[in-house]
Design an enzyme around this catalytic site. Structure first.
Site, short mmCIF file in Angstrom:
data_model
loop_
_atom_site.label_atom_id
_atom_site.label_comp_id
_atom_site.label_asym_id
_atom_site.label_seq_id
_atom_site.Cartn_x
_atom_site.Cartn_y
_atom_site.Cartn_z
CE LYS A 159 92.94 54.16 7.18
NZ LYS A 159 93.93 53.61 8.09
CD GLU B 163 88.93 41.99 -1.72
OE1 GLU B 163 89.28 43.19 -1.89
OE2 GLU B 163 89.69 41.12 -1.27
N GLY C 152 92.22 50.20 9.91
CA GLY C 152 90.99 49.52 9.50
C GLY C 152 90.44 48.61 10.58
NE ARG C 153 95.57 45.17 12.47
CZ ARG C 153 96.32 45.63 11.48
NH1 ARG C 153 95.79 45.84 10.29
NH2 ARG C 153 97.61 45.88 11.65
CD GLU D 46 94.71 42.93 8.39
OE1 GLU D 46 94.24 42.36 7.40
OE2 GLU D 46 94.21 43.97 8.85
CG HIS E 218 78.60 18.58 20.09
ND1 HIS E 218 78.26 17.35 20.61
CD2 HIS E 218 78.20 19.50 21.01
CE1 HIS E 218 77.64 17.52 21.77
NE2 HIS E 218 77.60 18.81 22.03
CE LYS F 99 94.35 44.91 0.25
NZ LYS F 99 94.27 46.21 0.90
O1 F6P Z 1 92.93 43.34 4.99
C1 F6P Z 1 93.74 44.43 4.68
C2 F6P Z 1 93.01 45.70 4.84
O2 F6P Z 1 93.85 46.72 4.48
C3 F6P Z 1 92.50 45.87 6.27
O3 F6P Z 1 93.43 46.37 7.13
C4 F6P Z 1 91.29 46.73 6.05
O4 F6P Z 1 90.49 46.66 7.17
C5 F6P Z 1 90.71 46.07 4.83
O5 F6P Z 1 91.84 45.76 4.04
C6 F6P Z 1 89.72 46.90 4.07
O6 F6P Z 1 90.26 48.11 3.61
P1 F6P Z 1 89.35 49.32 3.21
O7 F6P Z 1 88.55 49.72 4.39
O8 F6P Z 1 90.29 50.41 2.77
O9 F6P Z 1 88.46 48.90 2.08
#
Ligand code: F6P
Length: 544
Positions: free
Chosen positions: A206, A212, A266-267, A352, A383, A511
């Site tokens: 987003k 990452e 995002g979620r 979240e 199990h 972060k």
């Molecule tokens: O985990 C925190 C967050 O901001 C989520 O809400 C989001 O889905 C994720 O990081 C990834 O963010 P982005 O899509 O901006 O890389």
């Protein structure tokens, strides 16, 4: 208003006190119609909550929370595109992403968002047709056989979970992989089986700034460039983002970028172009069925009275277990291998969204909010951790999800799966008393002293609450409806708890500290500001 000061809340507190000594098996014995009183259906689905520790009177009180917190008013605000995510100044209009074009406009800041939504969907469909039709070729002229989605959180969990959930609908000639973890092991192991010539990367973020994803994207780019050269990037990388300026800076052709908007959390973004890897995996017709299912659940949520409203009922039961019975978690137990990633997906969606400490007025919450979500596909979980649910002495509400029809029909499997699922909820509800166990062991011919020794170990308290959601079958429409059900459940809870479910400041803090620590770890900054534990860990890694 603080939820805990409302009249229904006080009445529910009294009801919970009164219910403490009543066992679920006694509730069933007292009411032969309990199942029909405490279950509801929608579109061929069955929601059975009769094994929850509620009575019809308790449910009546819980329904009062829905009106008392003005859930209907908040639904209107959400649908009107108001900035209900007030800490980020944003709307939460994910419902627009599955709103059919034929149903007219949906406004955000006075503008109809529907042309943009359907424009991107159509662009995604054209792209998928090129990939599926083998018209999109890699830099060496070969068709694409493997898609690697690089993203994390909402840019990973939704499409990853749904790709597995809809395995029965997968396109035969295309493999779709997911990389999320910053640990290089994730990317390296996925790339190990792939050829640069036939691999296409989707960089899904987003913000297009997430550490990452940017690190994995850069490493994937190096892998490709080393094999095919810089000019190949345009044929092997596409992006999904709200930040098209950053996408262009990465070197991805804007023509190959798919856009969405800051009013999509995002979620809550699976329904947007974040769903591109899923659309590639199962085809755009199935992706549109997913959207249709979600929209059908939206309509149900917006119009059904609370007593029949599936998201509303799940939310109220969660609140009952959390705030009145003191449960600290909910186990999500899909009896479906295809839904094995659902607990992980719901961990982000629910924890979240609901893991909050401050109410909408900026005051500390006076009641508990979201519980811990955990779980595993049945029967595997049986199990592993069910022992603790049966005899661990904790209140652990469970949610069983199962389909009448299998999505992969293999003789002899599905009936056993159903039997296990229903047997677990029955066992958790009934338990087995010491007297019953003693009688059973004695009847088996066991010696009396052995019976007396073993009976305490082999009896079960029961009274463990559960809900069972029974679907006709798992298909794209049902999956869309199921995920929208949980989105709206979370929304109802947030209204009653008076929290903002659309921000995630806790994640941001981690972060921030990680980016402050990185220079200390690589040795370009001193760690003198660090606490002794963190400083000690860094020093141990650096060998200083
Ligand atoms: O985990 C925190 C967050 O901001 C989520 O809400 C989001 O889905 C994720 O990081 C990834 O963010 P982005 O899509 O901006 O890389």
């Amino acid at each position: 208003m603080k939820p805990a000061t409302t009249a229904p809340w006080e009445a529910l507190t009294r009801a919970a006190d009164a219910s403490r000594n009543v066992h679920l098996r006694d509730m069933f014995a007292a009411d032969a119609q309990r199942f029909s009183h405490l279950s509801t259906s929608w579109n061929g689905w069955l929601l059975d909550y009769s094994k929850q520790r509620v009575s019809t009177a308790t449910m009546g009180l819980l329904h009062g929370l829905w009106q008392g917190a003005d859930v209907p008013g908040w639904i209107v605000r959400m649908r009107a595109g108001e900035a209900i995510n007030h800490t980020e100044g944003r709307a939460a209009l994910h419902i627009a992403l599955r709103h059919p074009a034929s149903k007219g406009p949906l406004l955000h800041a006075g503008q109809d968002v529907m042309p943009g939504v359907h424009g991107e969907l159509d662009k995604m469909q054209r792209f998928a047709a090129q990939i599926h039709g083998r018209h999109w070729r890699g830099a060496t002229g070969e068709p694409i056989t493997d898609i690697v989605n690089i993203g994390i959180g909402g840019s990973d969990l939704g499409p990853r979970m749904a790709t597995q959930a809809l395995a029965a609908f997968r396109h035969p000639d295309l493999r779709v992989h997911y990389v999320a973890n910053l640990d290089g092991a994730d990317l390296v192991t996925v790339l190990a089986g792939l050829q640069p010539r036939t691999t296409l990367f989707i960089i899904a973020s987003k913000t297009f700034t997430t550490q990452e994803t940017m690190q994995n994207a850069a490493s994937a780019r190096n892998w490709l460039v080393q094999a095919l050269g810089e000019a190949a990037v345009a044929r092997h990388f596409v992006a999904v983002s709200t930040n098209l300026a950053e996408v262009a800076r990465f070197g991805i052709d804007p023509a190959n970028a798919f856009a969405f908007w800051d009013w999509v959390g995002g979620r809550y973004s699976l329904w947007s172009v974040i769903g591109l890897p899923l659309a590639l995996a199962v085809g755009c017709d199935n992706f549109r069925q997913l959207l249709a299912g979600a929209h059908a659940m939206d309509e149900h949520f917006f119009s059904a009275p609370v007593a029949e409203n599936l998201p509303g009922l799940l939310a109220l039961l969660e609140i009952w277990n959390t705030n009145f019975l003191g449960a600290e978690s909910r186990a999500v137990l899909p009896y479906s291998q295809s839904l094995a990633l659902l607990p992980r997906y719901l961990q982000q969606l629910e924890m979240e969204s609901s893991g909050k400490q401050t109410d909408r007025q900026g005051m500390p919450l006076t009641c508990a909010s979201g519980p811990v979500i955990w779980g595993e596909a049945g029967t595997n979980g049986q199990h592993a951790f069910y022992q603790l649910i049966h005899q661990g002495g904790r209140l652990l509400p469970c949610e069983f999800i199962v389909c009448k029809q299998p999505d992969f029909a293999l003789p002899g499997h599905h009936e056993k799966l159903l039997a296990n699922c229903f047997a677990q909820s029955e066992a958790l509800m009934r338990g087995k008393t010491l007297a019953e166990t003693t009688a059973e062991l004695a009847a088996s011919g066991m010696a009396a002293d052995q019976v007396a020794m073993l009976a305490p170990y082999r009896s079960f308290p029961g009274n463990q609450p559960s809900t069972t959601l029974l679907l006709p079958r798992l298909d794209p429409f049902a999956l869309g409806a199921l995920l929208a059900l949980y989105e709206h459940k979370v929304f109802v809870e947030s209204v009653i708890w008076d929290i903002n479910p659309f921000d995630q400041w806790g994640v941001e803090y981690g972060k921030q500290l990680a980016s402050r620590l990185l220079p200390v770890i690589v040795g370009t900054a001193s760690g003198e500001h660090l606490d002794s534990s963190t400083a000690g860990l860094v020093a141990a890694c650096r060998g200083t």
